[in-house]
Scaffold this active site. Structure first.
Site, PDB file in Angstrom:
ATOM      1  NE  ARG A  27      -3.646   0.016   2.427  1.00  0.00           N
ATOM      2  CZ  ARG A  27      -4.863  -0.065   1.898  1.00  0.00           C
ATOM      3  NH1 ARG A  27      -5.301  -1.210   1.419  1.00  0.00           N
ATOM      4  NH2 ARG A  27      -5.645   0.976   1.840  1.00  0.00           N
ATOM      5  CG  ASN A 103      -4.909   4.993   4.077  1.00  0.00           C
ATOM      6  OD1 ASN A 103      -4.321   5.600   3.191  1.00  0.00           O
ATOM      7  ND2 ASN A 103      -5.802   4.049   3.831  1.00  0.00           N
ATOM      8  N   GLY A 104      -4.841   8.427   4.054  1.00  0.00           N
ATOM      9  CA  GLY A 104      -5.790   9.271   3.325  1.00  0.00           C
ATOM     10  C   GLY A 104      -5.286  10.685   3.208  1.00  0.00           C
ATOM     11  CD  GLU A 485      -1.679  -3.891 -18.217  1.00  0.00           C
ATOM     12  OE1 GLU A 485      -2.090  -2.719 -18.201  1.00  0.00           O
ATOM     13  OE2 GLU A 485      -1.263  -4.476 -17.207  1.00  0.00           O
ATOM     14  CG  HIS A 508      -1.806  10.139 -38.196  1.00  0.00           C
ATOM     15  ND1 HIS A 508      -2.067  10.825 -39.366  1.00  0.00           N
ATOM     16  CD2 HIS A 508      -2.419   8.931 -38.322  1.00  0.00           C
ATOM     17  CE1 HIS A 508      -2.814  10.079 -40.163  1.00  0.00           C
ATOM     18  NE2 HIS A 508      -3.043   8.919 -39.553  1.00  0.00           N
TER      19      HIS A 508
END
Ligand code: AGP
Length: 612
Positions: A27, A103-104, A485, A508
């Site tokens: 995280r 957290n945040g 991806e 292009h």
């Protein structure tokens, strides 16, 4: 972003907290900290870098010898303030008796900080989080719950806070506003954390905390406050596989998860696909008649999930003949939203926590669209914010670079496409059964590929090209999002600049990037645009580029147009997107490993992006 854990119980907790943080490290991992509380007060240790650095610092500080039975931990992904020890959590109030992890984001922190400074508070960090212990201290009159309630009433944003006070031993007080919070219930001990894996080796009994609730956690009790009311909530036992958080013999989580794709696809298909081609997706919250009435589909997502959505568009439009609009959630959320009743909006988010995706889903739901979460995490915020859900069953994904959740998302969208095609009478029963058979074969084909010399060859090709400084990725039709991806995988784990473009659009502009020897990765699997892709290959080769192709096994023509070929087993062209991305995952992996990089924890990234 950021992982938090708290423990209160009867055991010395330093190792429990560090172990929990290691399982939350996906995280955020730019810095970390731990605080232990005992009769002597707070022992706080913080370190820049990953958990190994915190372990060293904790050892140096003697924290590993502590008998403290209560503590907090935090692993950070920086938002406000640079990556420094001072900015790492936990943060304390001026007295050093109240400690907090968060957290945040606190959106109004600048105003609050100025107000507090005007009252004489001295800040020790540049973070938004540090206003919280000071605010709690300002309201503290002996009861942390009351002080927490008063403090959060002044905060704006989305955050989870866990606080403890030296004056209230044996008690953690946490608050959740949107970002996740779960409680772990053990024998005479309790945990609070951002995610269940943090305490999974200790207990499988969990309590989910809802947004807006304060939870008081003591060794033998959990009390949830919703405003002034105390509410009851059942304990849920999870049957998650603890080994999911281990590498299981692989050198990295990413490699393990690449190899888990056959199981992820098999489980995602599971019993949803019946032998007669009919599909059971009861979680959507739409019956056959409602599915038949869907006028438009909007898919909103970020990063790799967005690429799955792009692949899904081709499948759904072809099989169900319903227009599909796919957009990155961070743009969709701020456009004039024209979705409404009759529209199906699918938010794809493996974590179920991505702030932009949640916001885009919310905007569409407010307009009356039927919103479905396509996610890998049961009970996540995306599920709570939706009218229906379609789960991928990929198991826990730890590597920051998404692999198995991506291919599982594509397969879930394929199931949805078949379901819609049948409900709208576009697909015949026989046609759906044929496609269903092909879908059923996919997990075995991915397994066959991973076990074959072709997979080893993809790693070799990656190694051979590892020192190049730029790659152009091209693809057409369903190969286009596959190329996007592949390029994202390479740039996020190897830091090599990439450009990904629809092959037909390349002339292009991006063709100007090419010079003698520039490597160009082309998704050139068999299908109705194969010849067009070959023409595009000729165009880049005429400019001296070296071409690496992903092609269908048995294609004898492609070698003549390529400097290196990575073959994948044959499937119907639309489903080739699932197979063609796998060599690109391996290719990126090999480049990053050859460069000596930590593929599971690429710089600046985090697994869950809970800030916009
Ligand atoms: C994937 O490799 C990336 N780390 C990232 O793009 C990710 O897909 C994105 O942040 C979306 O996450 P989500 O699926 O959890 O919403």
């Amino acid at each position: 972003m950021c992982g938090i854990i708290g423990y209160v119980g009867g055991r010395p907790c330093e190792e429990l907290i560090l172990g929990g943080l290691e399982r939350l490290e996906y995280r955020g991992y730019d810095s970390a900290g731990i605080v232990l509380l005992d009769d002597d007060g707070l022992t706080t240790v913080r370190a820049v870098g990953n958990l190994a650095e915190l372990r060293k610092a904790a050892h140096a500080a003697g924290a590993d010898a502590s008998a403290a039975v209560m503590g907090l931990g935090h692993t950070r992904w920086a938002t406000h303030g640079r990556v420094t020890e001072a900015n790492a959590h936990p943060h304390a109030d001026a007295s050093g008796r109240i400690t907090v992890v968060m957290n945040g984001i606190v959106e109004n922190y600048a105003r609050l900080r100025t107000e507090l400074q005007d009252q004489g508070v001295v800040f020790r960090s540049e973070t938004d989080a540090e206003v919280i212990p000071h605010l709690i201290a300002r309201h503290y009159e002996g009861d942390l719950v009351t002080a927490m309630r008063a403090a959060v009433s002044e905060l704006e944003g989305h955050f989870t806070i866990v606080a403890a006070s030296v004056a209230e031993p044996g008690r953690l007080v946490a608050y959740r506003q949107e970002t996740p919070l779960v409680v772990g219930v053990g024998e005479g001990e309790r945990f609070v954390a951002s995610a269940i894996p943090a305490f999974l080796p200790e207990t499988r009994d969990t309590i989910l905390v809802e947004s807006g609730e304060i939870v008081v956690v003591e060794a033998d009790s959990v009390t949830i406050h919703d405003g002034d009311k105390v509410i009851a909530r059942d304990v849920t036992r999870v049957d998650w596989d603890e080994d999911a958080a281990e590498k299981g013999g692989y050198e990295t989580f990413m490699l393990k998860e690449i190899h888990e794709q056959p199981a992820a696809l098999r489980d995602t298909i599971g019993d949803r696909l019946r032998p007669d081609g009919e599909i059971d997706l009861p979680g959507l919250g739409l019956d056959e008649a409602a599915l038949a009435r869907v006028e438009r589909i909007h898919i909103v997502a970020c990063g790799t999930s967005y690429h799955a959505g792009l692949v899904g568009r081709y499948l759904i439009e072809d099989w169900a003949q319903v227009p599909v609009h796919v957009e990155v959630a961070s743009e969709y959320r701020y456009r004039t939203c024209l979705a409404g009743p009759g529209d199906l909006v699918i938010g794809i988010t493996q974590s179920g926590e991505t702030a932009d995706t949640l916001a885009a889903m919310r905007v569409a739901r407010e307009r009356g669209a039927h919103v479905v979460a396509l996610t890998n995490i049961m009970g996540s915020q995306a599920v709570r914010d939706s009218d229906g859900v379609l789960y991928t069953r990929a198991g826990l994904e730890i590597g920051v670079a998404a692999t198995k959740t991506h291919t599982a998302q594509v397969v879930a969208l394929a199931l949805l496409g078949l379901k819609l095609g049948r409900a709208r009478h576009v697909l015949s029963a026989a046609g759906a059964a044929d496609l269903g058979d092909e879908l059923h074969r996919l997990p075995d084909l991915v397994q066959e590929y991973l076990d074959s010399p072709d997979a080893a060859h993809a790693l070799e090709v990656g190694e051979a090209y590892a020192q190049r400084s730029f790659f152009l990725y091209l693809g057409r039709h369903v190969g286009m999002p596959v190329s996007y991806e592949g390029a994202l995988k390479l740039k996020e784990i190897s830091y090599v600049p990439t450009e990904a473009y629809p092959a037909g659009e390349m002339k292009h502009g991006p063709i100007a990037l090419l010079e003698e020897g520039s490597p160009v990765v082309v998704v050139a699997t068999d299908g109705h645009v194969f010849d067009k892709v070959v023409s595009n290959i000729q165009e880049v080769r005429a400019r001296g580029a070296e071409v690496i192709t992903v092609a269908t096994a048995g294609n004898e023509e492609i070698a003549a147009h390529s400097d290196a070929v990575m073959f994948v087993p044959r499937t119907p062209p639309l489903l080739a997107a699932v197979l063609a991305v796998v060599p690109l995952q391996l290719f990126a992996y090999a480049v990053a490993r050859a460069r000596g990089l930590n593929v599971d924890q690429p710089r600046n990234l985090a697994k869950t992006v809970t800030v916009e």
